[in-house]
Design an enzyme around this catalytic site. Structure first.
Site: not given
Ligand code: NAD
Length: 331
Positions: A297, A234, A154-155, A295, A263, A232, A258
């Site tokens: 974002a 982990r 999604k992101i 953190h 952390e 942004t 971020d």
């Molecule tokens: P999501 O589940 O929609 O997307 C994650 C993508 O990563 C998926 O398409 C998945 O297939 C892919 N993936 C899984 N394993 C993988 C690998 N080994 N190699 C490559 N790609 C792989 O999640 P999202 O909502 O897009 O969020 C992504 C990440 O953002 C979260 O897991 C979280 O760690 C991080 N996040 C950070 C913040 C922040 O404030 N900094 C906030 C929300 C989420």
């Protein structure tokens, strides 16, 4: 339901209280993080509500279950801090916020990228001191550059679309590719091509045993010299010491993060009057071409409102015996 909310800041209280107004659960706020030292606070509560750096490992989950808790409601997307197998073993259900605002995180990644490329952090400090010299502030056009998106969920997809709007070529890597990524003109590429071609790499995959330190000395040696790295997602995705070496050798042209792998003991609190014991973070912050945000974002009004509503909804679903729409289980 009686819910113990850990790592609660004033904004959590405000938004959770608003979301809970109709539901009427009893929320008790604790500003400390959940860990083995603080888990006793949850005795007698039906549920705990936790955030990214709260520790829900096997020992903590066992203690939670022993104290009567039956639900762990995460007010975040990532769940790398929860031992899902242990939760099932101790009879605890776990729910997260699957999606709140992918825009919040993607837009912050873009903000970090623009800032690190155009040296906004340095310009801000200079002009406050009436220093209007431009030396050291030169960036490059994003237009025409190649941006790699690692994790096209999604992101990652929102970030990709914004970058396409800048006129960048967007390539991506995902363990589970999705046709949606390619609809707007991005395309998938192998890690070798990403290393060879990307001027900018932005990380958007979850932290799992497989993705731990995907950015390491080996992968950094194979990126295009001078590439910018944005994280942004982990902190554990990046081997920070390897990143420091790559910055020193100029293999990495800039780093904007971020999230940081250590952390948990630092972020979300004001440590400005203390001595930071983490030499790695201090070294990182000393580089002119590194930006660290704590953190934040996810931290938009829209995101926090949705997180709070979804969390309260999970508690209500559990209390009324409905299936949990956002339940997560060990695979
Ligand atoms: P999501 O589940 O929609 O997307 C994650 C993508 O990563 C998926 O398409 C998945 O297939 C892919 N993936 C899984 N394993 C993988 C690998 N080994 N190699 C490559 N790609 C792989 O999640 P999202 O909502 O897009 O969020 C992504 C990440 O953002 C979260 O897991 C979280 O760690 C991080 N996040 C950070 C913040 C922040 O404030 N900094 C906030 C929300 C989420």
């Amino acid at each position: 339901m009686k819910v113990a909310v850990f790592s609660a800041k004033c904004y959590d209280r405000n938004f959770l209280n608003a979301a809970n107004a109709a539901a009427g659960h009893q929320l008790a706020y604790f500003d400390v993080p959940l860990d083995l030292d603080t888990v006793a606070l949850a005795v007698g509560y039906d549920a705990v509500c936790i955030f990214v750096n709260d520790k829900a490992d096997a020992d903590v989950l066992k203690a939670l279950a022993g104290g009567g808790a039956r639900l762990v409601a995460l007010r975040c997307t990532g769940f790398n801090n929860v031992d899902l197998k242990a939760a099932a073993q101790f009879g605890l259900k776990v729910a997260r916020v699957v999606s709140y605002s992918p825009y919040s995180v993607a837009e912050h990644a873009v903000a970090l990228l623009l800032a690190i490329n155009r040296k906004i952090h340095r310009a801000y400090n200079r002009t406050r001191d009436s220093n209007f010299a431009l030396d050291g502030l030169m960036g490059f056009d994003l237009h025409g550059k190649t941006v790699a998106v690692v994790g096209t969920g999604k992101i990652g997809r929102v970030f990709a679309r914004i970058m396409l709007g800048f006129g960048c070529e967007v390539i991506g890597y995902d363990k589970y590719p999705s046709p949606e990524f390619e609809i707007f003109g991005a395309r998938y590429a192998e890690p070798r091509e990403i290393g060879a071609r990307a001027d900018i790499i932005s990380l958007h995959c979850p932290l799992t045993p497989e993705t731990h330190h995907i950015v390491n000395a080996d992968t950094l040696a194979r990126v295009k010299r001078g590439a910018l790295l944005v994280n942004t997602s982990r902190g554990g995705l990046v081997d920070t010491e390897a990143a420091i070496e790559a910055l020193k050798s100029k293999q990495l042209g800039g780093l904007a993060i971020d999230v940081y792998e250590q952390e948990a003991d630092l972020f979300f609190r004001d440590l400005s009057s203390t001595i930071i014991p983490d030499d790695v973070l201090q070294r990182l912050i000393s580089f002119p071409n590194v930006i660290v945000t704590g953190h934040q974002a996810f931290f938009t009004q829209e995101a926090i409102a949705t997180i709070s509503k979804t969390t309260i909804n999970s508690v209500t679903e559990f209390a009324t015996g409905q299936p949990l729409s956002n339940e997560i289980k060990a695979s």
